[in-house]
Scaffold this active site. Structure first.
Site, PDB file in Angstrom:
ATOM      1  N   ASN A 194       0.769  -1.158   0.060  1.00  0.00           N
ATOM      2  CA  ASN A 194      -0.022   0.024  -0.130  1.00  0.00           C
ATOM      3  C   ASN A 194       0.900   1.324  -0.057  1.00  0.00           C
ATOM      4  O   ASN A 194       0.443   2.223  -0.298  1.00  0.00           O
ATOM      5  CB  ASN A 194      -1.050  -0.051   1.319  1.00  0.00           C
ATOM      6  CG  ASN A 194      -0.293  -0.255   2.326  1.00  0.00           C
ATOM      7  OD1 ASN A 194       0.792  -0.518   2.559  1.00  0.00           O
ATOM      8  ND2 ASN A 194      -1.067   0.152   3.420  1.00  0.00           N
ATOM      9  N   GLU A 211       4.627  -4.106  12.269  1.00  0.00           N
ATOM     10  CA  GLU A 211       3.441  -3.050  12.020  1.00  0.00           C
ATOM     11  C   GLU A 211       2.179  -3.845  11.090  1.00  0.00           C
ATOM     12  O   GLU A 211       2.413  -4.144  10.095  1.00  0.00           O
ATOM     13  CB  GLU A 211       3.956  -1.980  11.286  1.00  0.00           C
ATOM     14  CG  GLU A 211       3.162  -0.802  11.350  1.00  0.00           C
ATOM     15  CD  GLU A 211       2.087  -0.716  10.558  1.00  0.00           C
ATOM     16  OE1 GLU A 211       0.801  -0.922  10.718  1.00  0.00           O
ATOM     17  OE2 GLU A 211       2.262  -0.075   9.272  1.00  0.00           O
ATOM     18  N   CYS A 262      -3.498   0.675   6.668  1.00  0.00           N
ATOM     19  CA  CYS A 262      -3.637  -0.326   7.919  1.00  0.00           C
ATOM     20  C   CYS A 262      -4.202   0.440   9.473  1.00  0.00           C
ATOM     21  O   CYS A 262      -4.964  -0.168  10.011  1.00  0.00           O
ATOM     22  CB  CYS A 262      -2.439  -1.069   8.441  1.00  0.00           C
ATOM     23  SG  CYS A 262      -1.041   0.203   8.808  1.00  0.00           S
ATOM     24  N   GLU A 317       7.723   2.525  14.513  1.00  0.00           N
ATOM     25  CA  GLU A 317       8.542   3.078  13.315  1.00  0.00           C
ATOM     26  C   GLU A 317       8.465   4.579  13.585  1.00  0.00           C
ATOM     27  O   GLU A 317       7.421   5.234  14.188  1.00  0.00           O
ATOM     28  CB  GLU A 317       7.879   2.678  11.932  1.00  0.00           C
ATOM     29  CG  GLU A 317       8.017   1.282  11.991  1.00  0.00           C
ATOM     30  CD  GLU A 317       7.852   0.847  10.265  1.00  0.00           C
ATOM     31  OE1 GLU A 317       8.641   0.255   9.709  1.00  0.00           O
ATOM     32  OE2 GLU A 317       6.672   1.071  10.029  1.00  0.00           O
TER      33      GLU A 317
END
Length: 510
Positions: free
Chosen positions: A173, A270, A304, A484
């Protein structure tokens, strides 16, 4: 660096600021150059342009031999890169960031052709990647330990040291952005990296690796290997890999965690989300509607962190629904390379069919389709093979419905009603996932009170889906491990060494 695109691609995709990208060249990159897979039996995988459904390019998946070569190149680069000062590393990274900025339009167009998102969003993704590299370049020269004074003149100090060869495994994505988000903190800490992009969107990661090489990075500092789960398994289990960072689904994350545990390797995960967005009765409804749209329809809903469970207080539900439907119906769908397009194509035909099946299931379970939820065929003949759908708003949703419980990963918003703060919190937290959450309210005390109780790693107050690189991003529960972005990411790409220094005689018991 860039050469001409394959002639079968649409002319709009050819306007690259430094020539063009040769998509017939191998997409594997290590030791400073492109490589073909060495296996005779290697079958090339097709990559599709979501906007048209046509084959965009092909790549050769990497097997054990190619993975070994890429890791060996990374090991070699690590030996040199890790000995450089932070300021020396920063100089290379800042040049890489400058190159990204200078090729912004070229990279964004390539991302659109490979991913399907609008050119407007793709430019922002490239900007995010560039800012991330700049941010960690700024931190590279600040990495330091601590001095601790002990008795008798003795002392101890700590050193923050790199891990070695890190592996990054990206999602489809945000192909270019994720490659930068994973590589920048790793490189700033003195590590090297082997990156595996999604086989659905393999192209722009190789471009980033070339830009680092052009910026003066040692050969093998950032390497790209193409492939699917088998290639990923080889990387995770490789004895010379020190750490794995993965972005993707929960089931795949579990497998990666298990593989990395065989070598007791640290992981950053993640993973998915089914995030709640709570809109209280005192909200600025105009902003709440805009926030809900941003929480559901960015990148065709393929994000997400999307706030796909929209809980709206019953007192403002009719007004909210009326406005959100009106704005959803106004979203322009079509060619993602056009400036006026706000929703491009979903990433693949199978994914489009999966998302549409969720809408069908929602109708069977009693949800009301307030708008959208159908396959969309653009009027332009060139786009009729693309993977489009109309953005969907579902009403009359309940917590037990599949559309509310499972991650759809498409442009589908589920609207639910609530009456009290306590009820909203209980229902919002009723999920195995905890990536993100949002709150819209004018009451600052309520906002902070609610956020404190939301079980999610990334929370938004009166906004949604903004990800400044200075701020950590990651989830709770099954949405992942580690973070992150932000300064804290340094801790996930380095290790702490403690050194004790005795300045007197040894006080021995023997």
């Amino acid at each position: 660096m860039f050469r001409r695109l394959a002639p079968s691609l649409r002319p709009a995709a050819r306007c690259l600021s430094s020539g063009s990208v040769d998509v017939t060249a191998p997409l594997n990159f290590w030791a400073g150059k492109r490589w073909k897979a060495s296996r005779d039996e290697c079958v090339k995988e097709s990559v599709y342009e979501p906007a048209t459904g046509r084959v965009f390019c092909r790549f050769e998946p990497c097997g054990a031999a190619e993975v070994d070569q890429a890791v060996e190149a990374a090991k070699s680069a690590f030996g040199h890169w890790s000995k450089m000062s932070g300021m020396e590393r920063a100089k290379v990274m800042m040049e890489a960031a400058r190159l990204v900025e200078s090729r912004r339009e070229a990279i964004a167009e390539l991302e659109v052709v490979n991913n399907g998102k609008s050119i407007t969003e793709a430019r922002l993704d490239v900007d995010s990647a560039r800012l991330c590299i700049e941010y960690y370049a700024g931190l590279a020269g600040t990495l330091a330990g601590q001095h601790v004074q002990l008795s008798g003149g003795s002392f101890a100090y700590t050193r923050r040291e790199p891990l070695g060869v890190c592996v990054g495994i990206g999602a489809w994505n945000y192909p270019f952005q994720i490659a930068a988000w994973k590589s920048a903190p790793a490189l700033a800490c003195g590590n090297s990296m082997v990156f595996k992009p999604s086989p659905v969107t393999p192209v722009t990661a190789a471009v980033l690796a070339e830009l680092y090489a052009e910026a003066g990075a040692p050969e093998g500092l950032l390497n790209v290997v193409q492939g699917g789960p088998d290639t990923g398994s080889l990387l995770c289990r490789h004895p010379d890999v020190a750490k794995v960072s993965f972005t993707g689904s929960v089931p795949t994350g579990k497998k990666i965690m298990a593989m990395a545990s065989e070598g007791v390797k640290p992981v950053t995960l993640e993973l998915g989300g089914k995030s709640p967005l709570l809109i209280f009765e005192d909200s600025d409804v105009e902003n709440a509607v805009k926030g809900a749209l941003m929480a559901n329809f960015l990148s065709q809903g393929q994000v997400c962190s999307n706030g796909t469970r929209v809980f709206v207080h019953k007192d403002i539900l009719p007004r909210f629904v009326e406005e959100v439907v009106k704005r959803t119906l106004a979203i322009k769908i079509g060619d993602p390379l056009l400036e006026t397009t706000r929703m491009g194509a979903l990433v693949s035909r199978p994914h489009l069919e999966k998302v549409l099946s969720f809408v069908d299931q929602a109708k069977k379970e009693g949800a009301t389709v307030l708008c959208g939820g159908d396959a969309f065929v653009p009027s332009d003949p060139k786009l009729r093979g693309g993977y489009y759908m109309t953005p969907c708003v579902l009403g009359d949703c309940t917590d037990e419905m599949t559309c509310v419980k499972e991650e759809i990963f498409g442009p589908v918003m589920s609207v639910l009603s609530f009456e009290s703060e306590e009820e909203a919190l209980r229902r919002a937290n009723d999920s195995a996932l905890g990536l993100a959450a949002g709150v819209f309210t004018r009451d600052v005390r309520r906002a902070h009170r609610v956020v404190e109780r939301l079980k999610a790693g990334s929370c938004f107050i009166n906004n949604y889906n903004i990800t400044p690189v200075e701020v950590p991003f990651g989830g709770f529960k099954m949405s992942g491990i580690g973070r992150e972005n932000g300064r804290v990411a340094i801790e996930f790409y380095s290790q702490m060494k403690t050194v004790f220094v005795e300045m007197g005689d040894v006080d021995s018991l023997f």
